[in-house]
Write a protein that holds these residues in place. Structure first.
Motif, short mmCIF file in Angstrom:
data_model
loop_
_atom_site.label_atom_id
_atom_site.label_comp_id
_atom_site.label_asym_id
_atom_site.label_seq_id
_atom_site.Cartn_x
_atom_site.Cartn_y
_atom_site.Cartn_z
N THR A 1 1.50 11.60 1.70
CA THR A 1 0.92 12.73 2.40
C THR A 1 1.48 14.01 1.79
OG1 THR A 1 0.82 11.45 4.45
CG2 THR A 1 0.56 13.83 4.65
N THR B 1 0.85 -1.19 0.00
CA THR B 1 0.00 0.00 0.00
C THR B 1 0.88 1.24 0.00
OG1 THR B 1 -1.75 -1.14 1.23
CG2 THR B 1 -1.80 1.27 1.25
N PHE C 1 1.64 4.91 0.86
CA PHE C 1 1.28 5.93 1.83
C PHE C 1 1.89 7.24 1.35
CE2 PHE C 1 0.61 2.11 4.13
CZ PHE C 1 -0.32 2.39 5.12
N ASN D 1 -3.75 6.15 2.14
CA ASN D 1 -3.30 5.10 3.05
C ASN D 1 -4.22 3.90 2.88
OD1 ASN D 1 -5.65 5.65 4.61
ND2 ASN D 1 -4.55 7.10 5.90
N GLU D 2 -4.23 3.00 3.84
CA GLU D 2 -5.06 1.80 3.72
C GLU D 2 -6.55 2.12 3.69
OE1 GLU D 2 -4.77 2.79 7.97
OE2 GLU D 2 -3.26 2.61 6.40
#
Length: 155
Positions: free
Chosen positions: A44, A40, A42, A65-66
């Protein structure tokens, strides 16, 4: 389904977010986190201040994210965000898109100033719309009191 495109999410976030929030900036100034954990991605973004008025401001940061694609919204000395309240973004063509807060929200004090924050659930279609639209107004709708506040987005 999110897992199927998570490896492509970082390039999509760059392509979709950068034109709106980072014109004439390099990627390093917009993306503050980019890492892969268990397949996954991630990602930001940094904090983007969209409204500044006197003693209050509204900012947001995008993330994946997840849980999918999200936007964390911050209200510094502004209104609080309750679960199921909405932010309505309006572009220059008067097209409106509404997104609901998905959490209870929280408030922290930063130097004695209350900062409310909550999470909006987004998707790739939302990011595509943000990247191709010039957002000039946001409405924050409190669905408990049924009050709506209108704010012009800073350039």
């Amino acid at each position: 389904m999110y897992q199927m495109f998570s490896n492509r999410l970082f390039p999509l976030l760059l392509i979709l977010i950068l034109p709106v929030f980072a014109i004439a900036q390099n990627c390093g100034s917009v993306i503050v986190q980019n890492r892969m954990i268990s397949g996954t991605q991630f990602v930001t973004s940094n904090l983007q201040t969209i409204v500044v008025r006197g003693n209050y401001s509204y900012s947001l940061e995008f993330m994946s994210n997840e849980k999918g694609i999200l936007a964390r919204v911050f209200s510094k000395s502004g209104v609080e965000f309750n679960q199921d309240d909405e932010i309505i973004f309006m572009d220059r063509s008067s097209v409106r898109k509404s997104y609901r807060f998905i959490e209870m929200g929280e408030v922290v004090n930063k130097s004695g100033t209350p900062v409310h924050q909550n999470i909006l659930q987004l998707d790739l279609a939302a990011l595509e719309w943000f990247s191709s639209s010039m957002i000039n107004v946001i409405y924050i709708k409190n669905n408990i009191s049924n009050k709506m506040h209108k704010y012009t987005v800073n350039g």
